[in-house]
Design a protein around this motif. Sequence first.
Motif, PDB file in Angstrom:
ATOM      1  N   ASP A   9      -3.503   2.391 -11.216  1.00 40.71           N
ATOM      2  CA  ASP A   9      -4.135   1.276 -11.897  1.00 40.71           C
ATOM      3  C   ASP A   9      -4.670   0.302 -10.858  1.00 40.71           C
ATOM      4  OD1 ASP A   9      -1.952  -0.334 -11.056  1.00 40.71           O
ATOM      5  OD2 ASP A   9      -0.835   0.181 -12.843  1.00 40.71           O
ATOM      6  N   LEU A  10      -5.434  -0.642 -11.332  1.00 31.49           N
ATOM      7  CA  LEU A  10      -6.088  -1.592 -10.434  1.00 31.49           C
ATOM      8  C   LEU A  10      -5.083  -2.482  -9.725  1.00 31.49           C
ATOM      9  CD1 LEU A  10      -8.814  -2.551  -9.421  1.00 31.49           C
ATOM     10  CD2 LEU A  10      -8.914  -4.113 -11.338  1.00 31.49           C
ATOM     11  N   PHE A  11      -3.988  -2.781 -10.380  1.00 34.28           N
ATOM     12  CA  PHE A  11      -2.991  -3.669  -9.779  1.00 34.28           C
ATOM     13  C   PHE A  11      -2.342  -3.033  -8.550  1.00 34.28           C
ATOM     14  CE2 PHE A  11       1.295  -5.636  -9.703  1.00 34.28           C
ATOM     15  CZ  PHE A  11       0.885  -6.936  -9.474  1.00 34.28           C
ATOM     16  N   THR A  12      -2.005  -1.750  -8.625  1.00 29.32           N
ATOM     17  CA  THR A  12      -1.326  -1.120  -7.496  1.00 29.32           C
ATOM     18  C   THR A  12      -2.295  -0.656  -6.426  1.00 29.32           C
ATOM     19  OG1 THR A  12      -1.289   0.958  -8.717  1.00 29.32           O
ATOM     20  CG2 THR A  12       0.700  -0.355  -8.764  1.00 29.32           C
ATOM     21  N   LEU A  13      -3.438  -0.116  -6.821  1.00 27.21           N
ATOM     22  CA  LEU A  13      -4.364   0.405  -5.821  1.00 27.21           C
ATOM     23  C   LEU A  13      -5.382  -0.637  -5.346  1.00 27.21           C
ATOM     24  CD1 LEU A  13      -4.998   4.007  -7.154  1.00 27.21           C
ATOM     25  CD2 LEU A  13      -3.388   3.226  -5.430  1.00 27.21           C
ATOM     26  N   GLY A  14      -5.383  -1.797  -5.959  1.00 25.78           N
ATOM     27  CA  GLY A  14      -6.291  -2.863  -5.545  1.00 25.78           C
ATOM     28  C   GLY A  14      -5.990  -3.407  -4.163  1.00 25.78           C
ATOM     29  N   ALA A  27       0.830  -1.206   0.000  1.00 22.30           N
ATOM     30  CA  ALA A  27       0.000   0.000   0.000  1.00 22.30           C
ATOM     31  C   ALA A  27       0.863   1.253   0.000  1.00 22.30           C
ATOM     32  CB  ALA A  27      -0.942  -0.012   1.213  1.00 22.30           C
ATOM     33  N   PHE A  28       1.913   1.256   0.807  1.00 24.38           N
ATOM     34  CA  PHE A  28       2.832   2.392   0.803  1.00 24.38           C
ATOM     35  C   PHE A  28       3.512   2.531  -0.555  1.00 24.38           C
ATOM     36  CE2 PHE A  28       2.898   2.024   5.559  1.00 24.38           C
ATOM     37  CZ  PHE A  28       2.365   3.292   5.795  1.00 24.38           C
ATOM     38  N   TYR A  51      -8.287 -10.007  -6.195  1.00 20.63           N
ATOM     39  CA  TYR A  51      -6.966  -9.382  -6.290  1.00 20.63           C
ATOM     40  C   TYR A  51      -5.906 -10.408  -6.689  1.00 20.63           C
ATOM     41  CZ  TYR A  51      -3.036  -6.337  -5.108  1.00 20.63           C
ATOM     42  OH  TYR A  51      -1.899  -5.593  -5.157  1.00 20.63           O
ATOM     43  N   LEU A  52      -6.012 -11.613  -6.157  1.00 19.55           N
ATOM     44  CA  LEU A  52      -5.079 -12.677  -6.547  1.00 19.55           C
ATOM     45  C   LEU A  52      -5.261 -13.052  -8.013  1.00 19.55           C
ATOM     46  CD1 LEU A  52      -5.069 -15.030  -3.440  1.00 19.55           C
ATOM     47  CD2 LEU A  52      -3.207 -13.632  -4.306  1.00 19.55           C
TER      48      LEU A  52
END
Length: 122
Positions: A27-32, A13-14, A54-55
């Motif tokens: 994007d969804l990958f980083t903020l998911g 998250a950081f 997410y997985l």
Amino acid sequence: MLAVLMFIYVLLAFAALWRTATTQSYDLFTLGVFPVLYGLIMRRYWAAVVLKIYLAIQTVALLALATAAVIAYQITPEDVKVVFQGRDIPISAIVFSALIAMSFQYWIAFSQKTKDYLKQEE
């Protein structure tokens, strides 16, 4: 083990916040990771579903990256390498690390202890 996964997701998250601040994009990958982390910490009933989604996103991303790497290796094998701070990282180490990380997450996501944790009252 779920606490270890939550700690890793806090680090992610950081990293996602840092990446978003520096690139001015998301994007969804980083903020998911944020809804997953929130759901796990607050013990929400939907957290298991969001974790599995997410997985699935991570799995699709890794499969796409692996497919691109295999195709690139077939075309120009000498150009398929990973360099970080001037050092070559062996592809086998990256594959091994990715398999360990994904296996650990899947193990936690489908664990009975995780299901029991999310069923507990706050």
